[in-house]
Design a protein around this motif. Structure first.
Motif, PDB file in Angstrom:
ATOM      1  N   GLU A 128      73.193  -1.675 -86.111  1.00 53.64           N
ATOM      2  CA  GLU A 128      74.360  -1.942 -87.133  1.00 53.64           C
ATOM      3  C   GLU A 128      75.120  -0.390 -87.267  1.00 53.64           C
ATOM      4  O   GLU A 128      76.262  -0.779 -87.527  1.00 53.64           O
ATOM      5  CB  GLU A 128      73.693  -2.588 -88.455  1.00 53.64           C
ATOM      6  N   LEU A 129      74.274   0.521 -87.382  1.00 52.64           N
ATOM      7  CA  LEU A 129      75.002   2.025 -87.544  1.00 52.64           C
ATOM      8  C   LEU A 129      75.668   2.195 -86.484  1.00 52.64           C
ATOM      9  O   LEU A 129      76.947   2.800 -86.541  1.00 52.64           O
ATOM     10  CB  LEU A 129      73.928   3.087 -87.931  1.00 52.64           C
ATOM     11  N   LEU A 130      75.103   1.904 -85.305  1.00 51.56           N
ATOM     12  CA  LEU A 130      75.838   2.180 -83.848  1.00 51.56           C
ATOM     13  C   LEU A 130      77.294   1.498 -83.643  1.00 51.56           C
ATOM     14  O   LEU A 130      78.170   1.961 -83.144  1.00 51.56           O
ATOM     15  CB  LEU A 130      75.052   1.645 -82.682  1.00 51.56           C
ATOM     16  N   LYS A 131      77.245   0.207 -84.437  1.00 53.84           N
ATOM     17  CA  LYS A 131      78.458  -0.567 -84.490  1.00 53.84           C
ATOM     18  C   LYS A 131      79.711  -0.054 -85.385  1.00 53.84           C
ATOM     19  O   LYS A 131      80.778  -0.282 -85.382  1.00 53.84           O
ATOM     20  CB  LYS A 131      78.211  -2.015 -85.091  1.00 53.84           C
ATOM     21  N   GLY A 132      79.328   1.003 -86.163  1.00 56.19           N
ATOM     22  CA  GLY A 132      80.453   1.692 -87.015  1.00 56.19           C
ATOM     23  C   GLY A 132      80.116   1.187 -88.621  1.00 56.19           C
ATOM     24  O   GLY A 132      81.401   1.268 -89.218  1.00 56.19           O
ATOM     25  N   LYS A 133      78.975   0.625 -88.884  1.00 52.90           N
ATOM     26  CA  LYS A 133      78.998  -0.186 -90.226  1.00 52.90           C
ATOM     27  C   LYS A 133      79.192   0.958 -91.201  1.00 52.90           C
ATOM     28  O   LYS A 133      79.992   0.303 -92.290  1.00 52.90           O
ATOM     29  CB  LYS A 133      77.582  -0.734 -90.504  1.00 52.90           C
ATOM     30  N   LEU A 134      79.043   2.244 -91.022  1.00 55.78           N
ATOM     31  CA  LEU A 134      79.323   3.293 -92.099  1.00 55.78           C
ATOM     32  C   LEU A 134      80.457   4.141 -91.671  1.00 55.78           C
ATOM     33  O   LEU A 134      81.609   4.015 -91.761  1.00 55.78           O
ATOM     34  CB  LEU A 134      78.047   3.920 -92.744  1.00 55.78           C
TER      35      LEU A 134
END
Length: 608
Positions: A128-134
């Motif tokens: 999820e972080l890799l997807k750019g969630k933040l």
């Protein structure tokens, strides 16, 4: 100095860490990990910051991994991703960065820790972080952690369940990271408008705008290198090769450079070489002229990864399905490296290159459609076989006679050069090289390097690159002849190849300083000026800055950016070259200057 106040919190993490009773200490730490979400927000960040430091300094210490630190990090990551109001509430914004970084640090060198992390469920929130969630800051640590998990066969298989998604996300991040960091951070000139927690994480609260930009470049470069490492983990296992070999991504890959920020990373060429070990990879690489040309430029450079470029070309030449697609382009490059003895720990590279180029000659047929390439290959055959055989049978008297003749012709070439008759000088140097015995290495280096200077004055950078590369291939160690480095740097500069020019210029300075026995050798001003210009062009964010300035996010290829660099910078080339050597023959110098007026300042000393 001991504190005068005692802590009244019975579950204080820091007090628990100091408890001398190992059982109580471990029990307290374990409980703290389980109840981390209920801890006071400011204290939680302090605990995470401490765990972050410990994980970096003691990544192989089994205590925290055995007490449930990975499950604790997973719960924090899930909370950060799924509860936007919570993560953006004060100090909680730091939590996802610290949590992902802690996972990456503990899994960096330990399969056992990696397995514990995967069993604890770290992969979904990291994705999820890799997807750019933040933001890009969390993407950086997420791709780092996933790369470590992908390094081990057992944990790789768990990650490979999400193979296509992971590979596509990572390819995009590798290509876009410079624009991402530049657009969202570096291009924001007002420090007050930059994301505050990004600034604090990058500089640890110390330093101004300049340090923030420098660290942002370092982090962006690391993000790209870690992305390529993750892709390598798939490619080296033969996974997703066709997906990674997307033509647009291959072009991006050929331009990715570890550079001055990440010295130990081969960056794009490392992944290209892995791809070239596969049939699909070789086919896809051979179909892109831009990629093959970038590999050729690397192979004739002083970059630490030069040997990787040579490896790629040899792999493509040995495959009959790709050999004739790249032979013409590769031959122009590799013919200059046939006398390369050793490069780092690799030996007999020139011999391997010669065998690859002359493969078809063994079968009695030509391998090149281009007559010029055919002539070059025949020249290699004559030099490496016929001339070598004749010289072994040559008497000492004949050998000395040839040396005298070569020296005489060289003096005639030097004289023509200083009179301004550059074309005649080229012919004379060529005549001397044909006559010069192969084992007179130093003399041949001088002849090649001097002829290269003539080609520079004739605005023929390709021939200058060829001759300087030949000189550098026979220098000991390879790539150590200072004047050839400087001249090739100029030639690459003329072609708009900033990276290759910069590497040669830096190597020239190293060789110049090493040759100067004084403790405080003064670096030539012309080299300093060259580097100043090249550093701007090779800046990690140079392309991103240009795209933002042009108001477009479309990708530009290697050739267009090089053409633009050449157009913008070539006009200033002759103002930053070495001073002409003082000559007693002022009239000769004036005659030369009249013919090559604008190039007056570029003439260098020919003698060694």
């Amino acid at each position: 100095m001991p504190s005068t106040m005692s802590c009244t919190n019975p579950t204080c993490f820091f007090c628990t860490m100091e408890d001398q009773n190992i059982v109580i200490r471990r029990s307290g730490i374990k409980k703290c990990f389980k109840e981390m979400l209920s801890v006071d927000a400011q204290e939680r960040v302090l605990i995470l910051s401490t765990l972050w430091k410990i994980s970096m300094n003691q990544p192989e210490d089994p205590e925290f991994p055995s007490l449930g630190i990975f499950k604790c990090m997973v719960s924090l990551l899930h909370k950060s991703i799924n509860d936007r109001s919570w993560v953006f509430d004060g100090q909680n914004i730091y939590i996802p960065y610290y949590a992902a970084h802690i996972v990456g640090s503990y899994t960096m060198n330990s399969l056992d820790f990696a397995q514990k992390a995967v069993e604890s469920g770290v992969i979904p929130p990291l994705l999820e972080l890799l997807k750019g969630k933040l933001s890009w800051v969390e993407q950086r640590v997420a791709v780092r952690a996933l790369g470590h998990l992908a390094s081990y066969d057992t944990t790789f298989e768990t990650l490979a369940v999400h193979e296509e998604e992971v590979v596509k996300l990572t390819m995009s991040l590798a290509s876009r990271c410079s624009e991402l960091v530049y657009n969202e951070f570096v291009s924001v000139k007002d420090s007050n408008l930059r994301v505050n927690y990004h600034k604090n994480l990058i500089t640890r609260g110390v330093g101004g705008l300049e340090m923030e930009n420098r660290k942002a470049e370092e982090w962006a470069s690391q993000m790209q290198c870690w992305s390529l490492h993750l892709l390598n983990c798939f490619a080296i296992r033969g996974r997703s090769i066709d997906l990674i070999c997307n033509q647009d991504f291959l072009k991006d890959l050929s331009l990715m450079w570890g550079g001055l920020v990440n010295h130990t990373s081969p960056s794009g060429i490392g992944l290209i070489r892995i791809l070239c070990y596969t049939q699909i990879g070789r086919t896809k690489v051979s179909e892109s002229k831009e990629v093959v040309e970038c590999i050729c430029n690397l192979s004739r450079s002083s970059d630490d990864w030069q040997y990787m470029g040579i490896d790629c070309l040899l792999l493509l030449l040995h495959d009959m399905n790709t050999r004739y697609k790249i032979l013409e382009t590769a031959s122009f490059c590799l013919v200059d490296l046939t006398e390369l003895k050793k490069l780092g720990e690799r030996s007999n590279l020139g011999q391997k290159i010669t065998k690859a180029l002359l493969f078809d000659f063994k079968n009695g047929k030509s391998s090149a459609k281009n007559p010029e390439i055919d002539r070059s290959l025949k020249e290699i055959w004559v030099t490496k076989v016929d001339k070598n055989r004749r010289e072994r049978l040559m008497s000492d008297e004949k050998f000395e006679e040839k040396k005298v003749m070569v020296n005489l012709i060289k003096q005639q070439a030097n004289h023509s050069f200083w009179l301004g008759d550059i074309e005649t000088a080229v012919k004379k140097y060529t005549e001397a090289l044909k006559l010069c015995p192969l084992k007179t290495r130093t003399e041949r280096i001088v002849l090649y390097s001097n002829r290269a200077q003539c080609y520079l004055l004739l605005n023929d950078p390709d021939s200058a690159i060829s001759d300087t590369t030949r000189a550098l291939s026979i220098s000991k160690p390879a790539n150590s002849h200072a004047k050839s480095l400087w001249r090739r740097s100029q030639a690459y500069y003329m072609k708009g190849l900033a990276k290759e020019s910069l590497m040669d210029c830096l190597m020239f300075i190293n060789a110049f300083v090493a040759a100067d026995k004084r403790k405080h050798a003064k670096i030539p001003y012309y080299a300093v000026q060259m580097i100043r210009k090249l550093m701007d062009s090779t800046w990690f964010f140079a392309s991103a800055k240009a795209k933002l300035s042009n108001g477009t996010n479309s990708s530009s290829d290697c050739s267009s950016s090089n053409d633009e660099f050449a157009k913008d910078e070539l006009s200033g080339l002759y103002t930053i070259l070495e001073d002409p050597t003082n000559r007693k023959d002022d009239d000769a110098t004036k005659r030369k200057s009249n013919k090559y007026g604008k190039q007056k300042d570029s003439i260098m000393a020919l003698s060694i």
